[in-house]
Design an enzyme around this catalytic site. Structure first.
Site, PDB file in Angstrom:
ATOM      1  N   ASN A  10       0.672  -1.725   0.411  1.00 21.66           N
ATOM      2  CA  ASN A  10       0.078   0.277   0.126  1.00 21.66           C
ATOM      3  C   ASN A  10       0.819   1.421   0.009  1.00 21.66           C
ATOM      4  OD1 ASN A  10      -1.947   1.711   0.941  1.00 21.66           O
ATOM      5  ND2 ASN A  10      -2.589   1.899   2.313  1.00 21.66           N
ATOM      6  N   TRP A  11       0.457   1.545  -1.448  1.00 17.93           N
ATOM      7  CA  TRP A  11       2.004   3.209  -0.872  1.00 17.93           C
ATOM      8  C   TRP A  11       1.275   4.150  -0.936  1.00 17.93           C
ATOM      9  CZ3 TRP A  11       5.385   3.254  -6.440  1.00 17.93           C
ATOM     10  CH2 TRP A  11       6.124   2.048  -6.410  1.00 17.93           C
ATOM     11  N   LYS A  12       0.424   4.580  -0.333  1.00 16.65           N
ATOM     12  CA  LYS A  12      -0.465   5.373  -0.211  1.00 16.65           C
ATOM     13  C   LYS A  12      -0.752   6.650  -0.840  1.00 16.65           C
ATOM     14  CE  LYS A  12      -0.224   3.530   5.232  1.00 16.65           C
ATOM     15  NZ  LYS A  12      -0.252   3.800   6.593  1.00 16.65           N
ATOM     16  N   HIS A  98      -9.380   2.164   4.965  1.00 14.83           N
ATOM     17  CA  HIS A  98      -8.360   1.392   5.760  1.00 14.83           C
ATOM     18  C   HIS A  98      -8.478   2.525   6.587  1.00 14.83           C
ATOM     19  CE1 HIS A  98      -3.760   2.610   6.839  1.00 14.83           C
ATOM     20  NE2 HIS A  98      -4.013   1.717   6.016  1.00 14.83           N
ATOM     21  N   GLU A 100      -6.908   5.304   7.739  1.00 11.39           N
ATOM     22  CA  GLU A 100      -6.595   6.696   6.923  1.00 11.39           C
ATOM     23  C   GLU A 100      -7.927   7.753   6.863  1.00 11.39           C
ATOM     24  OE1 GLU A 100      -3.044   6.126   5.267  1.00 11.39           O
ATOM     25  OE2 GLU A 100      -1.793   5.826   6.741  1.00 11.39           O
ATOM     26  N   GLU A 167      -5.353  -4.422  10.888  1.00 11.50           N
ATOM     27  CA  GLU A 167      -4.342  -3.059  10.888  1.00 11.50           C
ATOM     28  C   GLU A 167      -4.620  -2.130  12.433  1.00 11.50           C
ATOM     29  OE1 GLU A 167      -1.882  -2.148   7.035  1.00 11.50           O
ATOM     30  OE2 GLU A 167      -4.195  -0.959   7.172  1.00 11.50           O
ATOM     31  N   GLY A 173       2.586   2.794  11.243  1.00  9.44           N
ATOM     32  CA  GLY A 173       3.734   3.914  11.014  1.00  9.44           C
ATOM     33  C   GLY A 173       4.123   3.853  12.371  1.00  9.44           C
ATOM     34  N   SER A 204       3.565  -1.494  10.549  1.00  5.19           N
ATOM     35  CA  SER A 204       4.783  -1.507  11.068  1.00  5.19           C
ATOM     36  C   SER A 204       5.106  -2.615  10.194  1.00  5.19           C
ATOM     37  CB  SER A 204       4.690  -1.338  12.375  1.00  5.19           C
ATOM     38  OG  SER A 204       5.140   0.488  12.333  1.00  5.19           O
ATOM     39  N   GLY A 225       3.146  -0.644   4.760  1.00  2.00           N
ATOM     40  CA  GLY A 225       2.997   0.498   4.280  1.00  2.00           C
ATOM     41  C   GLY A 225       4.497   1.272   3.666  1.00  2.00           C
ATOM     42  N   GLY A 226       4.995   1.511   5.014  1.00  5.12           N
ATOM     43  CA  GLY A 226       6.240   2.359   4.162  1.00  5.12           C
ATOM     44  C   GLY A 226       7.356   1.533   3.415  1.00  5.12           C
TER      45      GLY A 226
HETATM   46  P1  13P Z   1       3.232   0.819   7.587  1.00  2.36           P
HETATM   47  O1  13P Z   1       3.935  -0.241   7.654  1.00  2.36           O
HETATM   48  O2  13P Z   1       4.030   2.519   6.635  1.00  2.36           O
HETATM   49  O3  13P Z   1       2.513   0.795   9.353  1.00  2.36           O
HETATM   50  O4  13P Z   1       1.886   1.137   7.105  1.00  2.36           O
HETATM   51  C1  13P Z   1       1.236  -0.413   7.391  1.00  2.36           C
HETATM   52  C2  13P Z   1      -0.736   0.446   6.191  1.00  2.36           C
HETATM   53  O5  13P Z   1      -1.175   1.229   6.628  1.00  2.36           O
HETATM   54  C3  13P Z   1      -0.907  -0.578   5.431  1.00  2.36           C
HETATM   55  O6  13P Z   1      -2.049  -0.703   4.802  1.00  2.36           O
END
Ligand code: 13P
Length: 243
Positions: A10-12, A98, A100, A167, A173, A204, A225-226
């Protein structure tokens, strides 16, 4: 650990046209025999979906979007993208619910409409659920997850095209991950709601903690994510899961 693990990037809201090169390394890696069972899915921003689809042609990597509008039909929804439009360019997945987006006002009811629309369009859904730190502290995680699942999947029969991504909001994050035993029990709890659910973990995930996470044997994959923006880290996570 099951053999057919999902690794979803997930590149956001990260990645411009230069980041396209990052996927080329992963494409090369995905051809290695040893990791044939890894199911890799990239969810870049909308602006890169078309480029990515062209690049992964004739590979086993699939592409998804990070959200969609609830309306399947075209309409006066400025700035929005429907599941039908996502499907029409050749993507196969969409992330819905998600945290967010929940934080930005997405309700369980709206998430339910989006999931219906995505499934009707022929997309598979990566359905995110998770408790906040406050809810964890109040020990209401199970009630929260149960409500998110029940309302999010209300009146949806075709659950086989829904992957659940657990999640915990407090782990996204932050570098924090749940205690192995807690994670195992929570995933079991989700699977008891419906035995057919495949459940991924997100929050994470990185090349260091994957060694711990892969030992939790009821996890069906990871939503990353990251670390997924760096092809070396992403590849490392996959390699370490199988080694
Ligand atoms: P991180 O891996 O950056 O914590 O993000 C997780 C995430 O929100 C994937 O959808």
């Amino acid at each position: 650990m099951t053999n057919n693990m999902f690794f979803i990037a997930n590149w956001k809201m990260f990645g411009d046209f230069r980041s396209v090169n990052s996927i080329k390394k992963v494409i090369k890696f995905s051809r290695s025999k040893k990791f044939q069972k890894a199911q890799i899915i990239y969810c870049p921003p909308y602006t890169l979906i078309n480029n990515f689809i062209k690049l992964v042609k004739n590979t086993k990597i699939k592409i998804g979007a990070q959200n969609c509008h609830y309306s399947q039909r075209p309409g006066p929804f400025t700035g929005s993208i429907s599941a039908n439009l996502i499907k029409s360019i050749g993507a196969n997945y969409v992330i819905i619910g998600h945290s967010e987006n929940r934080e930005a006002g997405e309700t369980n009811k709206l998430i339910n409409l989006k999931i219906k629309s995505a499934l009707n369009s022929g997309l598979k859904v990566i359905f995110c659920i998770g408790e906040t730190f406050k809810e964890k502290r109040k020990k209401v995680t199970r009630q929260v997850l149960n409500k998110q699942i029940k309302l999010g999947l209300n009146k949806i029969k075709n659950k086989k095209d829904v992957l659940i991504a657990y999640e915990p909001v407090w782990s996204i994050g932050t570098g924090l991950i749940p205690k192995p035993n807690d994670l195992f029990n929570t995933i079991n709890f989700i699977k008891q709601i419906n035995k057919k659910f495949k459940v991924l973990y997100g929050g994470s995930v990185n090349p260091e903690n994957i060694k711990k996470l892969k030992l939790i044997n009821n996890i069906d994959g990871f939503l990353i994510g990251g670390a997924s923006q760096n092809p070396n880290k992403f590849i490392d996570i996959i390699k370490k899961t199988y080694n």
